[in-house]
Design an enzyme around this catalytic site. Structure first.
Site, PDB file in Angstrom:
ATOM      1  NE  ARG B 300      33.784  34.025  41.336  1.00 49.11           N
ATOM      2  CZ  ARG B 300      33.609  35.109  42.074  1.00 49.11           C
ATOM      3  NH1 ARG B 300      34.198  35.225  43.247  1.00 49.11           N
ATOM      4  NH2 ARG B 300      32.853  36.095  41.635  1.00 49.11           N
ATOM      5  CE1 TYR B 444      34.782  31.621  31.399  1.00 55.69           C
ATOM      6  CE2 TYR B 444      33.040  31.764  29.769  1.00 55.69           C
ATOM      7  CZ  TYR B 444      34.117  31.110  30.296  1.00 55.69           C
ATOM      8  OH  TYR B 444      34.538  29.949  29.734  1.00 55.69           O
ATOM      9  CD  GLU B 445      30.993  31.539  36.498  1.00 56.89           C
ATOM     10  OE1 GLU B 445      30.774  31.823  37.686  1.00 56.89           O
ATOM     11  OE2 GLU B 445      30.105  31.159  35.712  1.00 56.89           O
ATOM     12  N   GLY B 446      33.093  36.436  37.166  1.00 59.48           N
ATOM     13  CA  GLY B 446      33.777  37.457  37.964  1.00 59.48           C
ATOM     14  C   GLY B 446      35.104  37.776  37.330  1.00 59.48           C
TER      15      GLY B 446
END
Lengths: 597, 597
Positions: B300, B444-446
């Site tokens: 993140r 992306y990545e949450g």
């Protein structure tokens, strides 16, 4: 897939922009509500059912080969069906086969075409501009040869301004025109970014080209406008000899892939019999810029409506996805398994932000169209004061309708991608295309920065500043109506609107004072935040106007709810924008040195 | 073309994020300023001179044929050169060939790779995640087989979370793993959106795959993590038999075209000898999510730095164009002819906004990396309190570093397109590519919405809320230093920072109170505006910290000027965001009915 929001558009036209009152007062001839409804419904059907299904085909682009552009599959037939329905001639003069309908209806239809496909709809936007320029400035002979074909859409039009060295600044224009002596001219030069400069929709393409005459004064006072057809019409008006012009390249663009953006070469001798593209003067020599502005002004409003349209398309796309896609369990979700993502407060915020901004920007654009129609009506009636008032109103709202709406288009399309999560980044989903398409609208027809300069430097000073202050006073009346309604459903809306209008008035007075004190740089430094502040405040007030109109109709108070959401969640930005306008210039100029590295 | 901003990165690391103090206090082993400078300089050279020139090649995409992905021309050699320089092993453990350097340097280098090409640099971002998961959770046997190859970059890693029905919500995961009885498992299922799931950079690809064991508990407590190599290493660690997995599709995406986004099929019997992809368990059964979070947390931050990087690339691109392109005559312009557009106040505002936001988001990301390093140092020294403090700091800043920076990436890239005018819409110019690339990072990545929920629901409550309040107090100390400096160059910066921190603290306390009163929906409704408020306030304070550090060095006060621009032009937004957080939820929930249509 995009569905034209006919009811929403109809409501906004009638009760926010003032179409109903204008009809009731007979300002729009014999236009009736029945006719309006019929037009909107049929335009909505055509947009949703005919254009929308072909929008994706545009992604294949418009390949160029030997000067010939191939448009996306099905679009040529679509265009023929579209002009067959009479849609190109909505506002054109009845003398030339048009329907003479008000700008409000034209803009409403335009929103629907553009919501379905910006790339397809661009072609007619340019044709409409050409029609206006010819109606106002061309000789009767040119009119009789070209206007009817353009009004029906049998032929299409283009605008040729930009050259590699001359974008926003037309002083730098180099294309030249040489008088032949028989009333025609020979045009030589290169133009870039010519939308639908070449295509296969129509039998002829009518290029309006800015060029310099020999010995013309330097700068923009030496620019003339010429009509330069792809094929020279013969005595019967049938496209005849090929003119010496062609498309030498098609741009590889971020978006609107179905719309060919052409580099046009005039007069290199490769087409036609004699070198030099044959052109006819429109208007007076060296007064081409004024003619071009006739085209550009309404084109700006039309580009503004593209912003509204693409924002609404993005909203519809995101809403449908959010109702269908399930992920996680939202608080309070009692259904089985995962909840639709629309149940998550964060996604609701995204969708409501999009919806509020669509409706706010739509309202501004339709109010601008209304002002244009009122100015035309006043002119017909010989009412000079009303003419001046409404023309100034249209002038004031045009840069906001263009810039605010197209910024909203990009914002909404970007939020729309985000709501889709990972799927938003996949082209087949369609959300990404809307963002790519939306991104051109803040740029063309004068960048939004240029609009902001126009707003501050030319529109605020109208009637010594009285016009804009009067406009703000009108907005305050609507806010006061909300306060008088004193309904708990509005929450703190009235206070928020008042505060936003205070911000708008403060910033307006500050900018006018700066100009009168000769602080031009300071005024320019605040132009862009001012433009956004103006759009946010005015658009939010229009949401309230719609909410007030709805309040008595017994339906769910959804307009009130949306208006309140906007006031309590989005409108606070006006304070920050006012600060930037009235207190930001000094630090902006000081920080120039931070750009050195 | 992007030039790595080595000096700016070095300054931010040392004097804003705290690298200098950490080195001076010996918290980073024998890391010296000389070594830091050498690494940054050489990374900058590699990024600017080796990666940047090949960035455009990525636009040709990564065609898939028979399960084989072809990467863009020159990228395979570029990757070999890059790992040859030791860049992949910057933070890896020295036990496995890594250099064991702090996260701060890794993030700094990562900014430079991503500024040159996000698409190219993504590959190593995933490999780094795999390294971390193996270092912390894998058996010694797996470590000895895989870690060194991953640390050097000879092999690459992937993260396999998403399935068509399971994006953010891993409860819905269906991929299954069956124990064979010999310590291995057979994996069956389909994964989507797998970055660099297939490519030709390396001899082997090490997939980390989330899957369910038979009889595993439902939901996320029944998910395990498996290592599934493309080729099974033989006894000597050489890639041997092909495993039963392959890439069945590559996505057609909005951006990062050079990075293959793969659909991966595990265990359909089409590859390998026996159906079922052979995998090895990482960590404990059913504890896969905890292992995966090890990967995701630093990923993140790494995605956050992509936002910073792409914003800076967009800034550089726009600045260069604005210095070169001439249009119009800006007020005060005394040169001949048209002025460079950088002379127009509106363009200066655009560029300064970009620059201020780049620097603000960079500072937050580097401070987050500093916290990670300090937590590691404290752990090594056995200082439990310090460990807890810095881990909480890293936890707090990670969602902001991810979400705020990636939002800034999109904002800056969009402004960058606008500064280019019509040229910004033409793909060859390069500005549009940056916008297309930037758009993935908030997803992306949450998604950034998920980051906001994490920030509000999990990070604010750390240590009963004391951690975040202590952090805000630290920011207030910096604002107070600006006030004490009492320098006219700062203008009203100190007051603006104080007001923004008041907004931040109000909103923070409101959200904590809402949670403790069980008003979860209300807290969630404000999560996204809160996240932006947090980033804006903290980032602006960090600009001030840098400005204070610069103030005494005798150079032009350009950091002070940028900080003041930010405070007086951009920071006013915090008030609007606070309003939305603390007063926006009710109207948001009420307006749900406006979405019905």
């Amino acid at each position: 897939m995009y569905r034209a929001p006919v009811d929403e558009i109809s409501f906004t036209l009638k009760y926010v922009a003032g179409l109903q009152t204008a009809m009731d007062e007979g300002r729009l001839g014999d236009l009736s509500e029945d006719l309006v409804d019929a037009i909107l419904t049929e335009a909505g059907r055509f947009a949703s059912e005919e254009i929308s299904p072909l929008a994706l085909a545009g992604e294949d682009g418009t390949p160029l080969s030997d000067g010939v552009v191939t448009t996306p599959e099905g679009w040529k037939e679509l265009y023929q069906n579209w002009i067959g329905g009479g849609w190109n001639g909505l506002t054109g003069s009845p003398d030339f086969g048009g329907q003479g309908l008000p700008m409000m209806l034209s803009i409403a239809a335009s929103e629907m075409w553009n919501g379905s496909s910006m790339a397809f709809s661009l072609c007619s936007l340019l044709t409409m501009g050409a029609i206006e320029a010819l109606e106002k400035h061309a000789t009767d002979e040119l009119k009789s040869t070209y206007l009817e074909k353009l009004v029906t859409g049998e032929w299409t039009g283009t605008m040729n301004l930009t050259e590699p060295q001359a974008g926003s600044d037309l002083n730098a224009l180099k294309t030249r025109a040489e008088p032949v002596g028989d009333g025609t001219y020979r045009i030589f030069g290169q133009k870039i970014f010519i939308t639908y400069g070449e295509h296969d929709f129509a039998d002829n393409i009518v290029h309006l080209v800015l060029a310099r005459l020999p010995d013309a004064p330097a700068g923009t006072r030496g620019i003339s406008l010429f009509l330069v057809p792809k094929f020279i019409p013969d005595a019967d008006g049938v496209p005849g000899a090929r003119n010496d012009l062609f498309c030498s390249g098609v741009e590889h663009k971020l978006g609107i892939h179905g719309s060919p953006t052409c580099t046009m070469i005039y007069g290199d001798g490769s087409r036609g019999d004699t070198p030099g593209a044959i052109g006819w003067l429109i208007g007076e020599e060296n007064k081409g810029l004024a003619c071009m502005f006739t085209m550009m002004n309404n084109a700006r409003l039309n580009v503004g409506i593209q912003g509204v349209a693409v924002a609404d398309a993005a909203y519809q796309h995101a809403l449908a996805y959010a109702q269908e896609r399930t992920q996680g369990r939202a608080p309070g979700w009692t259904g089985e398994g995962m909840s639709p993502i629309i149940e998550h407060p964060d996604i609701q915020r995204d969708l409501l932000t999009m919806k509020a901004m669509v409706q706010a920007s739509r309202s501004i654009a339709y109010c601008c169209a209304h002002a244009i129609d009122m100015a035309d009506a006043a002119e017909e009636q010989g009412e000079a004061d009303a003419r001046k008032f409404w023309q100034e109103r249209a002038n004031l709202l045009t840069p906001i309708a263009k810039a605010f709406s197209t910024d909203i288009g990009v914002d909404a399309a970007s939020i729309g991608v985000q709501v889709h999560g990972g799927m938003g980044f996949i082209e087949e989903t369609g959300a990404a295309r809307l963002l790519r398409d939306a991104r051109i609208a803040p740029i063309y027809e004068g960048t939004n920065g240029i609009q902001a300069i126009d707003l501050v430097m030319r529109k605020l000073p109208q009637s010594g500043g009285e016009h804009v202050l009067g406009y703000i006073a009108e907005l305050r009346d609507i806010a006061a109506d909300v306060a008088r309604r004193n309904s708990p459903e509005f929450g703190t809306t009235a206070d928020r609107l008042e505060a936003a209008l205070d911000d708008l008035e403060d910033a307006t007075r500050w900018l006018m004072a700066a100009q009168s004190e000769g602080k031009v740089s300071e005024a320019l430094a605040g132009a862009t935040p001012f433009q956004r502040l103006f759009g946010l405040a005015a658009g939010s007030v229009y949401l309230a106007k719609g909410a007030l109109a709805e309040a008595g109709d017994g339906n769910e108070p959804r307009r009130i709810a949306l208006c309140r959401f906007c006031a309590e969640n989005l409108l606070g930005e006006t304070s920050a924008l006012r600060q930037a306008v009235t207190g930001g210039a000094e630090s902006l100029f000081n920080a120039r040195l931070a750009l050195a590295v």
